[in-house]
Motif scaffolding. Structure first.
Motif, PDB file in Angstrom:
ATOM      1  N   THR A 188      -4.290   1.512  -1.941  1.00  0.00           N
ATOM      2  CA  THR A 188      -4.119   0.184  -1.267  1.00  0.00           C
ATOM      3  C   THR A 188      -4.111  -0.906  -2.512  1.00  0.00           C
ATOM      4  N   ALA A 239      -4.409   6.436   1.585  1.00  0.00           N
ATOM      5  CA  ALA A 239      -3.747   5.319   1.496  1.00  0.00           C
ATOM      6  C   ALA A 239      -4.373   4.607   0.080  1.00  0.00           C
ATOM      7  N   GLN A 245      -3.984  11.913   5.390  1.00  0.00           N
ATOM      8  CA  GLN A 245      -3.332  10.552   5.246  1.00  0.00           C
ATOM      9  C   GLN A 245      -4.217   9.775   4.232  1.00  0.00           C
ATOM     10  N   ALA A 297      -5.495   5.791   8.067  1.00  0.00           N
ATOM     11  CA  ALA A 297      -5.732   6.673   6.836  1.00  0.00           C
ATOM     12  C   ALA A 297      -7.035   7.512   7.045  1.00  0.00           C
ATOM     13  N   LEU A 336       1.345   4.958   1.215  1.00  0.00           N
ATOM     14  CA  LEU A 336       0.670   6.086   1.951  1.00  0.00           C
ATOM     15  C   LEU A 336       1.562   7.340   1.738  1.00  0.00           C
ATOM     16  N   ILE A 391      -4.774  -0.374   7.992  1.00  0.00           N
ATOM     17  CA  ILE A 391      -4.387   0.699   6.981  1.00  0.00           C
ATOM     18  C   ILE A 391      -5.650   1.872   7.462  1.00  0.00           C
ATOM     19  N   THR A 416       0.984  -1.175  -0.214  1.00  0.00           N
ATOM     20  CA  THR A 416      -0.109  -0.036  -0.031  1.00  0.00           C
ATOM     21  C   THR A 416       1.054   1.257  -0.063  1.00  0.00           C
TER      22      THR A 416
END
Length: 207
Positions: free
Chosen positions: A143, A141, A139, A181, A131, A177, A129
């Protein structure tokens, strides 16, 4: 901080005769390094070049290509970016040079102060992933198929039926995650905001 632009939202649908139509989300990150994440199928090169141009970027400007895993709809145009270092799942390379990095030990690969690549196995055992700290301070992500689409939060069968090499690890990494995130860009759907309720739902799905 980095500017994030979704060039194309991914999608996936299943027809009545068990034929799947799918392509992945393709994302551009502009900042200290120019990065493209997941390069769609081999038939999408003209689309990607045109989309990059609309953001003032040509393939030679890309510093990193990150494929969240090695499936064909995520690596199809990696060869457009010959000046870039390539990260495909746990594999890092430039031309014929390969760089050993301990993703398998859980280590994060830092590209710059606002972008890092973290191991999130599950869909495949070498999924990663990306970031990103956005210009808004959030933030984000990116993914790949750790998340298929927003709907797979309430219906885990969506990501399970899409294929999971380790559903236990995938459930854990989905929750991990989401806990860090603000936004998730899934592999086959539009980005969605992470809420407290979403985090709670994912924690309950950990085996």
């Amino acid at each position: 901080m980095s500017e994030i632009a979704v060039l194309f939202n991914g999608y996936s649908t299943m027809s009545a005769n068990d034929e799947m139509t799918a392509n992945c989300t393709c994302t551009l990150i502009k900042g200290a390094h120019n990065i493209i994440v997941d390069t769609m199928t081999a038939w999408d090169s003209d689309k990607i070049i045109s989309a990059l141009k609309s953001h003032g970027v040509i393939p030679e400007d890309i510093n990193y290509v990150v494929s969240t895993h090695g499936h064909s709809d995520h690596i199809g145009n990696n060869n457009l970016f010959l000046k870039a270092k390539h990260i495909v799942g746990f594999s890092i390379s430039y031309k014929d040079k390969y760089y050993i990095f301990p993703f398998d030990k859980g280590q994060e690969y830092v590209i710059n102060e606002s972008v890092k690549v973290v191991p999130t196995p599950g869909h495949t055992l070498s999924d990663v992933t990306v970031l990103v700290k956005s210009n808004q301070g959030e933030q984000v992500a990116i993914t790949g198929d750790l998340f298929e689409k927003h709907e797979d939060i309430e219906d885990p069968n969506i990501w399970l039926e899409a294929g999971s090499e380790d559903k236990v690890q995938q459930a854990r990494n989905r929750s991990k995650i989401a806990d860090i995130a603000d936004w998730i860009m899934p592999g086959h759907g539009a980005q969605f905001q992470v809420t407290k309720e979403l985090r709670q739902t994912l924690r309950k799905q950990i085996v």
